[in-house]
Enzyme design. Structure first.
Site, PDB file in Angstrom:
ATOM      1  N   GLU A  33       0.886  -1.167   0.000  1.00  0.00           N
ATOM      2  CA  GLU A  33       0.000   0.000   0.000  1.00  0.00           C
ATOM      3  C   GLU A  33       0.917   1.208   0.000  1.00  0.00           C
ATOM      4  O   GLU A  33       1.570   1.498   0.999  1.00  0.00           O
ATOM      5  CB  GLU A  33      -0.924  -0.040   1.220  1.00  0.00           C
ATOM      6  CG  GLU A  33      -2.124   0.879   1.091  1.00  0.00           C
ATOM      7  CD  GLU A  33      -1.895   2.213   1.759  1.00  0.00           C
ATOM      8  OE1 GLU A  33      -1.510   3.171   1.028  1.00  0.00           O
ATOM      9  OE2 GLU A  33      -2.092   2.312   2.968  1.00  0.00           O
ATOM     10  N   CYS A  83      -1.968   8.496   2.817  1.00  0.00           N
ATOM     11  CA  CYS A  83      -1.624   8.079   1.448  1.00  0.00           C
ATOM     12  C   CYS A  83      -2.685   8.519   0.446  1.00  0.00           C
ATOM     13  O   CYS A  83      -2.379   8.768  -0.721  1.00  0.00           O
ATOM     14  CB  CYS A  83      -1.446   6.564   1.387  1.00  0.00           C
ATOM     15  SG  CYS A  83      -0.082   5.961   2.402  1.00  0.00           S
TER      16      CYS A  83
END
Length: 507
Positions: free
Chosen positions: A263, A302
């Site tokens: 990720e 993110c």
């Protein structure tokens, strides 16, 4: 308003230990080389504990403990594993305030977020996977009258997990809950910037797990992360962090043909179609709040909506209101429940953000608000604080293309649907996106056209346990959350069984 006392001071509900070793085989053990490093709080820049500095020797010791524990944990009944996860969740819920304060002090984020989001979400993730694994079933296929194909879910064994610093406890939970539910033993390396809150969490729940099922090795990436990710003794590597490091993790794991979940970074577009501005109502207000989501967690997410695309016909009016709304975001002490934006997680991250503020100006971007470091006095002096910043420019600028990981949004306009989608997809990344419109046809078409693993529609920064999360393009490989994650931590065993007494007939 509530102001929590700093850990270890008079009236504090949290006290950190002065030193944390590695947690291996159910107990704390000192580092093999006897080295430690200081862990400062972003709130004031001062060290509050020291952390064992792990190396390959410590990783090997943790892997020994994990391999010893893995067979027994994998054979433990699903009911028992589920019950343990539920007990972990209950223990966390009983200590929610303490965990929230502990994480805010180490990471710098406002305690209002850890109280309302980070820790409650972590609790829910343990409960979700406790239920999901109870509901998981194998399958049976009838090949013919005498032949049956059985499919069993078996744990991978020992898995490596490397955790980022932006959500220390929640990101650990995203990986730990499905891995433990599926019957794996874990060696976890927290980020060197935020290892202490993981150990505070361990102090509350470690007694619930058999020794060796969860092991924590602290340290820096090259010294501890690399030997863990490149070890032939792990069956999987799960990593959350920046794309350049993720590329290295993938290389390390590939040497031993090990699967990875990555990720990674993002440069998420937040798209506002002109019908958002059609009426002055609750939805318009919601959309303006959606614009400000770039500042949540100080932009250290993110999926931070770090690019805002606003349709040209309403651009001027929308941006006037968006700037005003952004300027209402209240900076302050991270342990004050009225504070909306706290400190960046480290001095390195602060310096990176400040460098991009300079880059934006050098590129010719216009600063609509913010653009400076916040210099606090008193007990916050020396902390890592930045103003929420809005740049106006175009999508070819570095501030539109490169991940800043701070409270910075770069804004531009678009002409029509096709222009919006083209600009949104003009990036190396594809982790998240936001679409804001009153027209559900537009919302659906945009959601399908945008190249991102998650597209929030008329919302942003929601992270439920049962919604799959992960990236397209250079934002990663694999998914997290959702019941599908159980299979990411399992391997499928097929037993193809013939019940016929007759010969096969080949020879």
């Amino acid at each position: 308003m509530t102001r929590y006392a700093a850990p270890g001071t008079e009236g504090a509900i949290v006290s950190y230990q002065s030193r944390y070793d590695h947690f291996i085989g159910g107990e704390y053990v000192p580092p093999a080389r006897g080295q430690y490093f200081e862990n400062p709080s972003p709130v004031n820049g001062l060290p509050f504990t020291e952390i064992a500095r792990g190396t390959a020797d410590d990783v090997e010791r943790a892997l020994d403990a994990a391999h010893e524990a893995a067979p027994g944990w994998g054979r433990t009944s699903v009911t028992e594993r589920s019950d343990i996860l539920l007990k972990i969740a209950d223990r966390m819920e009983a200590n929610l305030e303490r965990l929230a304060v502990a994480e805010s002090w180490e990471n710098g984020k406002p305690v209002r977020e850890t109280l309302a989001a980070d820790i409650p979400l972590a609790i829910d993730h343990f409960r979700y996977f406790a239920g999901a694994v109870r509901a998981q079933e194998g399958s049976l296929g009838e090949i013919d009258d005498d032949t049956v194909a059985y499919h069993f879910h078996e744990p991978l064994g020992v898995v490596a997990q490397i955790i980022p610093w932006n959500f220390p406890i929640l990101m650990a939970t995203w990986k730990l809950a499905p891995a433990l539910a599926a019957g794996n033993a874990v060696v976890l390396k927290p980020a060197e910037q935020t290892p202490a809150s993981i150990h505070y969490w361990l102090s509350l729940v470690a007694d619930l797990l058999p020794p060796g099922v969860l092991n924590v090795v602290n340290g820096f990436g090259v010294e501890a992360g690399k030997p863990l990710a490149s070890s032939p003794r792990v069956a999987k590597v799960a990593f959350t962090g920046e794309t350049t490091t993720g590329r290295l993790i993938m290389q390390y794991a590939s040497e031993n043909i090990k699967p990875v979940t990555l990720e990674l970074g993002g440069k998420s577009p937040n798209i506002f179609f002109e019908d958002v501005w059609a009426r002055d109502d609750d939805f318009r207000d919601k959309a303006l709040e959606g614009f400000t989501m770039f500042a949540l967690n100080q932009g250290e997410v993110c999926t931070c909506p770090s690019r805002a695309l606003v349709q040209r016909g309403v651009y001027a009016e929308f941006m006037e209101a968006a700037v005003a709304r952004t300027e209402l975001i209240k900076p302050g002490h991270p342990l004050d429940t009225d504070t909306m934006i706290g400190a960046q997680a480290s001095n390195d991250q602060l310096e990176k953000i400040l460098s991009y503020l300079d880059i934006g100006r050098q590129e010719g971007a216009k600063v609509l608000t913010g653009g400076e470091r916040i210099e606090h006095d008193g007990e916050l002096k020396g902390g890592y604080y930045v103003q929420p910043t809005i740049f106006e420019g175009h999508n070819r600028m570095r501030i539109f293309q490169e991940e800043i990981f701070g409270p910075v949004v770069s804004v531009t306009s678009f002409d029509d649907f096709d222009d919006a989608v083209k600009t949104a997809n003009d990036t190396l990344y594809g982790l998240g996106a936001g679409v804001w419109t009153r027209d559900m046809n537009t919302a659906y078409r945009a959601g399908r056209a945008i190249q991102a693993g998650r597209v929030w529609t008329n919302c942003y920064h929601a992270y439920p346990a049962h919604a799959a999360f992960g990236g397209y393009k250079q934002s990663g490989i694999g998914r997290e959350n959702h019941k599908m994650m159980l299979e990411h931590y399992q391997q499928t065993k097929n037993i193809l069984c013939s019940y016929s007494p007759k010969k096969l007939g080949f020879f």
